[in-house]
Design a protein around this motif. Structure first.
Motif, short mmCIF file in Angstrom:
data_model
loop_
_atom_site.label_atom_id
_atom_site.label_comp_id
_atom_site.label_asym_id
_atom_site.label_seq_id
_atom_site.Cartn_x
_atom_site.Cartn_y
_atom_site.Cartn_z
N GLY A 37 0.73 -1.21 -0.07
CA GLY A 37 -0.05 -0.12 -0.07
C GLY A 37 0.79 1.38 0.19
O GLY A 37 0.26 2.45 -0.18
N ALA A 38 2.26 1.04 0.13
CA ALA A 38 2.99 2.31 0.34
C ALA A 38 3.68 2.58 -1.13
O ALA A 38 4.18 1.32 -1.82
N VAL A 39 3.77 3.71 -1.82
CA VAL A 39 4.54 4.04 -3.19
C VAL A 39 6.00 4.49 -2.74
O VAL A 39 6.20 5.12 -1.77
N ALA A 40 6.74 3.63 -3.38
CA ALA A 40 8.13 3.79 -2.86
C ALA A 40 9.07 3.91 -4.16
O ALA A 40 8.64 2.87 -5.33
N ALA A 41 9.90 4.72 -4.22
CA ALA A 41 10.85 4.70 -5.56
C ALA A 41 11.74 3.76 -5.24
O ALA A 41 12.21 3.29 -4.23
N LEU A 42 11.82 2.96 -6.42
CA LEU A 42 12.92 1.89 -6.45
C LEU A 42 14.42 2.41 -6.48
O LEU A 42 14.86 3.24 -7.17
N ILE A 43 15.13 1.68 -5.63
CA ILE A 43 16.66 2.08 -5.71
C ILE A 43 17.33 1.52 -6.97
O ILE A 43 17.01 0.39 -7.04
N ALA A 44 18.26 2.12 -7.53
CA ALA A 44 18.62 1.51 -8.78
C ALA A 44 20.03 2.28 -8.76
O ALA A 44 20.35 3.38 -8.58
N VAL A 45 21.10 1.45 -9.56
CA VAL A 45 22.53 1.89 -9.89
C VAL A 45 22.60 3.22 -10.54
O VAL A 45 23.43 4.32 -10.31
N GLY A 46 21.60 3.47 -11.44
CA GLY A 46 21.70 4.84 -12.43
C GLY A 46 20.82 5.76 -11.80
O GLY A 46 20.66 6.72 -12.74
N ALA A 47 20.50 5.97 -10.57
CA ALA A 47 19.64 6.72 -10.21
C ALA A 47 19.97 8.17 -9.93
O ALA A 47 19.31 9.23 -9.42
N SER A 48 21.50 8.40 -9.94
CA SER A 48 21.90 9.76 -9.42
C SER A 48 22.49 10.57 -10.50
O SER A 48 22.48 10.03 -11.61
N ALA A 49 22.70 11.87 -10.24
CA ALA A 49 23.23 12.89 -10.99
C ALA A 49 24.72 12.51 -11.21
O ALA A 49 25.30 11.88 -10.53
N ARG A 50 25.04 13.08 -12.56
CA ARG A 50 26.52 13.34 -12.66
C ARG A 50 26.89 14.61 -12.03
O ARG A 50 26.48 15.75 -12.26
N THR A 51 27.93 14.54 -11.09
CA THR A 51 28.01 15.64 -9.91
C THR A 51 29.07 16.32 -10.35
O THR A 51 29.38 17.46 -9.68
N GLY A 52 30.03 16.35 -11.11
CA GLY A 52 30.98 17.06 -11.56
C GLY A 52 31.96 17.78 -10.43
O GLY A 52 32.06 18.96 -10.51
N GLY A 53 32.38 17.10 -9.49
CA GLY A 53 33.12 17.45 -8.53
C GLY A 53 32.37 17.70 -7.19
O GLY A 53 33.10 18.19 -6.27
N MET A 54 31.19 17.35 -7.36
CA MET A 54 30.38 17.49 -5.90
C MET A 54 30.30 18.76 -5.25
O MET A 54 30.74 18.72 -4.07
N PRO A 55 30.10 19.81 -5.88
CA PRO A 55 30.03 21.18 -5.15
C PRO A 55 28.71 21.19 -4.12
O PRO A 55 27.63 20.66 -4.68
N HIS A 56 28.92 21.92 -2.95
CA HIS A 56 27.60 21.40 -2.24
C HIS A 56 27.63 22.86 -1.12
O HIS A 56 28.55 23.48 -1.16
N SER A 57 26.50 23.13 -0.60
CA SER A 57 26.49 24.14 0.45
C SER A 57 25.17 23.74 1.52
O SER A 57 24.61 24.41 1.85
N GLY A 58 25.49 22.49 1.97
CA GLY A 58 24.46 22.04 2.88
C GLY A 58 24.98 22.26 4.25
O GLY A 58 25.98 22.76 4.46
N THR A 59 24.14 21.73 5.29
CA THR A 59 24.25 22.12 6.60
C THR A 59 24.19 20.59 7.49
O THR A 59 24.04 20.87 8.67
N ALA A 60 24.68 19.70 6.93
CA ALA A 60 24.64 18.32 7.79
C ALA A 60 25.63 18.62 8.89
O ALA A 60 26.74 19.05 8.87
N GLN A 61 25.14 18.30 10.12
CA GLN A 61 25.79 18.27 11.37
C GLN A 61 27.11 17.63 11.58
O GLN A 61 26.97 16.27 11.09
N GLY A 62 28.25 18.00 11.98
CA GLY A 62 29.26 17.25 12.16
C GLY A 62 30.23 16.74 11.29
O GLY A 62 31.01 15.96 11.23
N CYS A 63 30.04 17.52 9.99
CA CYS A 63 30.75 17.02 8.80
C CYS A 63 31.88 18.03 8.57
O CYS A 63 31.67 19.09 8.79
N ALA A 64 33.09 17.48 8.37
CA ALA A 64 34.23 18.44 8.10
C ALA A 64 34.32 18.15 6.52
O ALA A 64 33.75 17.62 5.67
N GLU A 65 35.65 18.80 6.05
CA GLU A 65 35.89 18.68 4.47
C GLU A 65 36.30 17.32 4.45
O GLU A 65 36.95 16.64 5.36
#
Length: 245
Positions: A37-65
């Protein structure tokens, strides 16, 4: 199956519409499945972006470079010969830039998978790789293990599915990502909240330490506020080691 956290609100058709309106990199490799009864996206190897060096500006706690360095990019034409003791206990230490996550690996029920991970870790294959995919709706996972950080990379060989009979994915599960039956390579996912995935993904261990690290990463969200894509803050495996206890 055990009690599951509900998937995204709305009908399957509404979820398909949301996916069809999403950027192409979000849609690539994603299907939609109704599970209990729950609708869920299937996980798959090809589901992510091409990230080009992975620039980010997030705020996850406790993360360093992330530690300096690059993935080795090693490739092998065939999987490693069996070298683990299936009666022994193996532990993996994932030292990320956000803290250490410890896994207890299930060599008895997923011997080919654990053997492959021990081999790849010994080759420093995972070191300096990015966790390229986080989902904050539906399946609740952090996906790692791709040296290209595109969602399409692997070690050059594939291993068969294991341990699928009756498989469920409660919080703390470690399982293989794939692009179909028996297409397991190096990509894996960590479940941070009970997930309604169907039993199609080899579970090969449990998180035995650092669940708070994983949940902090999840709390940081996905880039641009999307429900599925690269983590908003960079998540790198500075090192990945497997030992026999």
């Amino acid at each position: 199956m055990p009690e599951k956290v509900p998937g995204p609100a709305g009908s399957e058709g509404q979820v398909r519409q949301r996916l069809s309106e999403a950027p192409r990199w979000v849609r690539r490799g994603i299907g939609v499945v109704t599970v209990g009864g729950a609708v869920a996206a299937l996980i798959a190897v090809g589901a992510s972006a091409r990230t080009g060096g992975m620039p980010h500006s997030g705020t996850a706690q406790g993360c360093a470079e992330p530690a300096p360095g690059h993935p080795s990019g090693k490739q092998w034409p065939t999987g490693p010969a069996m070298s683990i003791d299936t009666k022994a206990t193996y532990t993996a230490a994932l030292k990320t830039n956000c803290g250490t996550i410890t896994l207890t690996l299930d060599a008895a029920h997923a011997p080919r998978t654990v053997n492959s991970f021990a081999f790849l870790a010994g080759q420093q294959y995972f070191d300096h790789t990015q966790c390229h995919r986080l989902t904050t709706q539906g399946i609740y996972v952090l996906q790692c293990g791709d040296p290209t950080a595109t969602g399409t990379g692997g070690p050059g060989y594939e291993i068969p599915d294991e341990n699928l009979a009756g498989a469920t994915y409660p919080a703390g599960t470690v399982a293989m990502a794939n692009s179909g039956p028996n297409t397991n390579g190096s990509q894996f996912f960590l479940v941070y909240s009970d997930s309604p995935l169907p039993p199609n993904y080899t579970p090969f261990g449990r998180i035995s330490g650092g669940m708070d690290v994983l949940q902090n990463i999840a709390a940081g969200g996905v880039r641009a506020g999307a429900p599925d894509g690269p983590p908003a803050a960079p998540v790198a495996l500075n090192s990945f080691a497997v030992r026999r206890d």
